[in-house]
Scaffold this active site. Structure first.
Site, PDB file in Angstrom:
ATOM      1  N   LYS A  57      34.712 -21.016  62.761  1.00 29.66           N
ATOM      2  CA  LYS A  57      35.607 -21.072  63.987  1.00 29.66           C
ATOM      3  C   LYS A  57      36.114 -19.885  64.629  1.00 29.66           C
ATOM      4  O   LYS A  57      36.309 -19.385  65.890  1.00 29.66           O
ATOM      5  CB  LYS A  57      36.878 -21.932  63.801  1.00 29.66           C
ATOM      6  CG  LYS A  57      36.593 -23.530  63.534  1.00 29.66           C
ATOM      7  CD  LYS A  57      37.633 -24.342  63.177  1.00 29.66           C
ATOM      8  CE  LYS A  57      38.074 -23.882  61.812  1.00 29.66           C
ATOM      9  NZ  LYS A  57      38.196 -25.018  60.969  1.00 29.66           N
ATOM     10  N   SER A  80      34.145 -22.689  56.975  1.00 25.05           N
ATOM     11  CA  SER A  80      34.703 -23.767  58.042  1.00 25.05           C
ATOM     12  C   SER A  80      35.653 -22.762  58.706  1.00 25.05           C
ATOM     13  O   SER A  80      35.685 -22.770  59.943  1.00 25.05           O
ATOM     14  CB  SER A  80      35.653 -24.790  57.186  1.00 25.05           C
ATOM     15  OG  SER A  80      36.513 -25.283  57.996  1.00 25.05           O
ATOM     16  N   HIS A  91      44.503 -16.434  60.437  1.00 21.99           N
ATOM     17  CA  HIS A  91      44.050 -17.878  60.070  1.00 21.99           C
ATOM     18  C   HIS A  91      44.715 -17.889  58.641  1.00 21.99           C
ATOM     19  O   HIS A  91      44.627 -17.058  57.734  1.00 21.99           O
ATOM     20  CB  HIS A  91      42.785 -18.312  60.006  1.00 21.99           C
ATOM     21  CG  HIS A  91      42.556 -19.719  59.630  1.00 21.99           C
ATOM     22  ND1 HIS A  91      42.383 -20.266  60.812  1.00 21.99           N
ATOM     23  CD2 HIS A  91      42.430 -20.397  58.785  1.00 21.99           C
ATOM     24  CE1 HIS A  91      42.122 -21.936  60.241  1.00 21.99           C
ATOM     25  NE2 HIS A  91      42.260 -21.691  59.065  1.00 21.99           N
ATOM     26  N   ARG A 125      35.103 -33.757  54.838  1.00 19.03           N
ATOM     27  CA  ARG A 125      35.675 -33.141  53.374  1.00 19.03           C
ATOM     28  C   ARG A 125      37.033 -33.412  53.077  1.00 19.03           C
ATOM     29  O   ARG A 125      37.478 -33.668  51.725  1.00 19.03           O
ATOM     30  CB  ARG A 125      35.526 -31.668  53.682  1.00 19.03           C
ATOM     31  CG  ARG A 125      34.203 -31.029  53.579  1.00 19.03           C
ATOM     32  CD  ARG A 125      34.348 -29.646  53.959  1.00 19.03           C
ATOM     33  NE  ARG A 125      35.425 -28.879  53.383  1.00 19.03           N
ATOM     34  CZ  ARG A 125      36.035 -27.784  53.792  1.00 19.03           C
ATOM     35  NH1 ARG A 125      36.037 -27.469  55.155  1.00 19.03           N
ATOM     36  NH2 ARG A 125      36.904 -27.244  52.978  1.00 19.03           N
ATOM     37  N   ASP A 131      31.573 -27.886  62.195  1.00 20.08           N
ATOM     38  CA  ASP A 131      32.817 -27.704  61.195  1.00 20.08           C
ATOM     39  C   ASP A 131      33.667 -28.741  61.585  1.00 20.08           C
ATOM     40  O   ASP A 131      34.118 -29.390  60.748  1.00 20.08           O
ATOM     41  CB  ASP A 131      33.355 -26.509  61.435  1.00 20.08           C
ATOM     42  CG  ASP A 131      34.564 -26.659  60.720  1.00 20.08           C
ATOM     43  OD1 ASP A 131      34.635 -26.683  59.456  1.00 20.08           O
ATOM     44  OD2 ASP A 131      35.869 -26.642  61.076  1.00 20.08           O
TER      45      ASP A 131
HETATM   46  N1  URA Z   1      41.310 -24.383  57.056  1.00 17.74           N
HETATM   47  C1  URA Z   1      40.085 -24.524  57.720  1.00 17.74           C
HETATM   48  O1  URA Z   1      39.947 -24.342  58.969  1.00 17.74           O
HETATM   49  N2  URA Z   1      39.029 -25.179  56.808  1.00 17.74           N
HETATM   50  C2  URA Z   1      39.240 -25.496  55.696  1.00 17.74           C
HETATM   51  O2  URA Z   1      38.357 -25.858  54.980  1.00 17.74           O
HETATM   52  C3  URA Z   1      40.336 -25.206  55.025  1.00 17.74           C
HETATM   53  C4  URA Z   1      41.626 -24.626  55.727  1.00 17.74           C
END
Ligand code: URA
Length: 426
Positions: free
Chosen positions: A186, A182, A81, A167, A160
């Site tokens: 996931k 966040s 990620h 946000r 989230d």
């Molecule tokens: N990627 C995400 O999934 N969440 C964030 O807060 C920032 C980047």
């Protein structure tokens, strides 16, 4: 329990209990706590921060707001990620590369956030590509093809999903505990064995300094490991775009180039290093060098590109169908010298201005717009030389974007670009 009290405790810098955090996330998920209270909470966290224990609990509560997948097969599962950047298309080639090396990749990705592009938006520039899979569809594509890139459906970390959108419009994105919860909610809910995080720093990243990026990377690795996933992070440069292309369709085209072995050197190198790290973390390869050699073979044989095309197919799209690219407009330098600095965030804004990213929730994207960067940090430039190219069918919008792009390049004395990979945190 009283929500206003939880907000004011955090506002005053107190450490919240597990019960308070569970109450808040449960209430937000079942909609008994409204957006305005959650926005106030997010702002309190933005200013006061959280301890690692609080962030771990917040993440766990967000995971528990939905289902957790599992992959009972023989193969290890892994994912990467990125914290978000300009021209960051790595996920699109990384997933099929790993799948070709016997690692399952159940990748749940996001849409553009702030100035940064989103993998799902890019994939939707492929006509027919469906990101909104049910968990059963997602499972069966991963089982059959080895990889799938989809959005978080209602079942995965639903807390989230709502908080992320909130946000984005309340100025609370660049908060380390909120980013950690966040991303990891996931990723841990995907049920993976190993995770590598690409933490960006620089003018096109949420973390503008290396120190802030290091703080984020350490917290991500700490909390991810506590939640049972082998987690590492690489801190990588986002002071200039990754690769040449920024946009949606144009980034898919560049991802195809990477898998043909014809991609730009920086994005190819970063993709191989992130994949290599995961092959070592999952025990599939014993060293980064042997992992990179194996990955290179899957590129040279055409297997990785074939795997991407197969994945796109199983999501309802056709990788080989043409993708419209807007009319090209060259952007010229009006000075001679070296590219001394790139305001990478302005390049992201130029794509948004052309309709390639969202200004408000629900905006429809124009997938055909984009930017090609012809000059990189440190390059020597002559006055009147093209430094970039803007792709856009609307001439007035293109003229405005051209100005923004020209103003993004600072021509001055020679400079040494930062290292592509600044640090790795295990
Ligand atoms: N990627 C995400 O999934 N969440 C964030 O807060 C920032 C980047």
């Amino acid at each position: 329990m009283n929500v206003a009290r939880i907000i004011s405790d955090k506002r005053d810098g107190q450490t919240l209990s597990n019960e308070q955090l569970a109450f808040l996330i449960d209430g937000y998920t079942n909609k008994s706590i409204p957006d305005y209270q959650m926005a106030a909470f997010a702002m309190a966290v933005y200013f006061q921060g959280m301890t690692t224990d609080e962030t771990t609990t917040l993440t766990q509560c967000m995971i528990d707001s939905g289902e957790r997948l599992n992959w009972p097969g023989q193969k290890p599962s892994a994912d990467k990620h990125s914290t978000g950047g300009i021209g960051d298309k790595v996920s699109i080639s990384l997933a099929p590369l790993l799948a070709c090396c016997d690692v399952e990749v159940p990748m749940i990705s996001g849409r553009g956030l702030g100035i940064t592009g989103g993998t799902l938006d890019k994939l939707e520039s492929i006509e027919g590509y469906r990101c909104d899979l049910t968990s059963d569809e997602f499972r069966s594509i991963v089982n059959w093809n080895g990889c799938s890139i989809a959005g978080a459906n209602a079942g995965i970390a639903p807390a989230d999903k709502r908080l992320y959108a909130l946000r984005d419009v309340t100025g609370t994105v660049p908060s380390i505990p909120l980013i950690v919860a966040s991303i990891l909610s996931k990723k841990v809910a995907e049920g993976i064995d190993a995770l590598v995080l690409d933490v960006k720093w620089g003018s096109g990243a949420f973390m503008k300094t290396l120190d802030r990026a290091r703080d984020l990377a350490k917290e991500l690795v700490h909390v991810g490991s506590r939640l049972g996933v082998k987690t590492t992070a690489m801190i990588t440069d986002m002071n200039q775009p990754l690769g040449r292309m920024i946009g949606n369709a144009v980034e898919i085209n560049e991802s195809v180039d990477i898998l043909k072995g014809e991609g730009p050197a920086d994005v190819t190198e970063l993709t191989l290093q992130l994949c290599g790290k995961l092959l070592v973390q999952t025990g599939v390869e014993s060293s980064i060098a042997s992992a990179v050699a194996r990955l290179q073979e899957t590129i040279d044989s055409g297997a990785a590109l074939e795997r991407l095309a197969q994945m796109v197919n199983s999501h309802g799209g056709d990788l080989n169908a043409g993708r419209h690219r807007g009319r090209a407009h060259d952007v010229f330098s009006n000075e001679s010298g070296h590219v001394n600095r790139i305001h990478n965030d302005r390049l992201g804004l130029a794509v948004i201005e052309m309709g390639g990213g969202r200004k408000k929730l629900g905006d429809q994207l124009d997938h055909s717009v984009g930017i090609e960067c012809l000059a990189r940090l440190g390059d020597s430039i002559e006055s009147s030389q093209p430094i970039a190219r803007v792709f856009c069918d609307n001439d007035a919008t293109a003229a405005y974007a051209t100005e923004l792009v020209a103003a993004s390049f600072v021509i001055g004395p020679a400079t040494q670009p930062p290292n592509l990979i600044a640090e790795t945190i295990d």
